[in-house]
Write an enzyme that holds these catalytic residues in place. Sequence first.
Site, PDB file in Angstrom:
ATOM      1  N   ARG A  62      67.655 155.424   9.610  1.00  0.00           N
ATOM      2  CA  ARG A  62      66.307 155.333   9.080  1.00  0.00           C
ATOM      3  C   ARG A  62      65.512 156.570   9.482  1.00  0.00           C
ATOM      4  O   ARG A  62      65.708 157.131  10.562  1.00  0.00           O
ATOM      5  CB  ARG A  62      65.596 154.071   9.606  1.00  0.00           C
ATOM      6  CG  ARG A  62      66.039 152.786   8.931  1.00  0.00           C
ATOM      7  CD  ARG A  62      65.584 152.723   7.484  1.00  0.00           C
ATOM      8  NE  ARG A  62      65.976 151.487   6.809  1.00  0.00           N
ATOM      9  CZ  ARG A  62      67.079 151.344   6.096  1.00  0.00           C
ATOM     10  NH1 ARG A  62      67.915 152.364   5.977  1.00  0.00           N
ATOM     11  NH2 ARG A  62      67.343 150.196   5.499  1.00  0.00           N
ATOM     12  N   GLU A  80      58.910 158.540   2.655  1.00  0.00           N
ATOM     13  CA  GLU A  80      59.730 158.749   1.461  1.00  0.00           C
ATOM     14  C   GLU A  80      58.946 158.432   0.198  1.00  0.00           C
ATOM     15  O   GLU A  80      58.283 157.384   0.147  1.00  0.00           O
ATOM     16  CB  GLU A  80      61.007 157.895   1.541  1.00  0.00           C
ATOM     17  CG  GLU A  80      61.880 158.289   2.707  1.00  0.00           C
ATOM     18  CD  GLU A  80      63.100 157.391   2.913  1.00  0.00           C
ATOM     19  OE1 GLU A  80      64.024 157.811   3.626  1.00  0.00           O
ATOM     20  OE2 GLU A  80      63.099 156.275   2.365  1.00  0.00           O
ATOM     21  N   HIS A  96      67.709 159.909   0.228  1.00  0.00           N
ATOM     22  CA  HIS A  96      68.018 158.502   0.531  1.00  0.00           C
ATOM     23  C   HIS A  96      68.985 157.914  -0.499  1.00  0.00           C
ATOM     24  O   HIS A  96      68.706 156.896  -1.140  1.00  0.00           O
ATOM     25  CB  HIS A  96      66.731 157.670   0.586  1.00  0.00           C
ATOM     26  CG  HIS A  96      66.879 156.417   1.389  1.00  0.00           C
ATOM     27  ND1 HIS A  96      65.852 155.878   2.128  1.00  0.00           N
ATOM     28  CD2 HIS A  96      67.935 155.579   1.582  1.00  0.00           C
ATOM     29  CE1 HIS A  96      66.258 154.769   2.731  1.00  0.00           C
ATOM     30  NE2 HIS A  96      67.519 154.571   2.417  1.00  0.00           N
TER      31      HIS A  96
END
Length: 307
Positions: A233, A261, A283
């Site tokens: 993460r 993000e 991601h």
Amino acid sequence: MKIVLLDALTFGETNLSCFDTFGDVEVYQKTSVDETQKRIKDANVVVTNKVVITKEQMQNSSELKLICVAATGVNNVDLQAAKELGIEVKNVAGYSTDSVVQHTFSMLFYLMGHSFYYDKVVKSKEYSNSGLFTDVSHPFFEIKGKTWGIIGLGSIGREVARVATAFGANVIFYSTSGRNSSGEFEQVVLHRLLESSDIITIHAPLNEKTKNLLNYEKLQHLKEKSIVLNLGRGGIIDEDAVAQIVDERELYFGLDVFEKEPLPAQSPLLGVENPQRLYLTPHIAWTSIEAREKLIASVCQNIQESL
């Protein structure tokens, strides 16, 4: 039954027809903060990947019975409020393990093999004009015999360890929770892992124990030319520290996750002097075709089980 999908764009071209068997389906590709309440107000089931569902929004959605999080982490839903309001929350675990493991090695090979440089040197015709059949200016090492440190030995971390061992690496690990143990791999304290590992991969959740776990001070303990990959993460590695240290030492970082993000355009990671030492992906480790198919099937199964 009314089912609302709030951020279907994150599923790509994955077949969503399984939702049709449960009733009326409304599919939104993206949902902003200002749009969420209106879209879930009359829903019985809400499917969200990363769209946040607050207590107030749940209170104002009297028909809402089930929130399906199309992910493993459920930090985008107020779980306490859902419990108080009698709204069930279900997530999906284990669907992306193979995909994340594969992307871990993809990132490693890109950095380890200096793909940034070698792709450019051929396409720029520098290789064509060199007069030599090869270019050994950017040497790469083999995984075999190297120490591979894993931060977070959960299901993904264990699978990475298994594959790394197949390549001949010596695997050690640090448990961020202190609960994971292994009879197969050596458990070490964090500073030893940082000081002795040639490759470090992170597969841990973000919590009070892992927030900024690798700050500038900790990164100073890394071996020269070591590679650090974060597929856990964002926020586990201090991004400002990474941007600083790649211009001070020959260290390599692969980041698939970020503290915010999408990554802000003003991020210091996008302005480093040595971009060849950074490999940044948006991601995507979880997003193989197969993983997304498993994810949607599991969400539909969660709805079926609730019914």
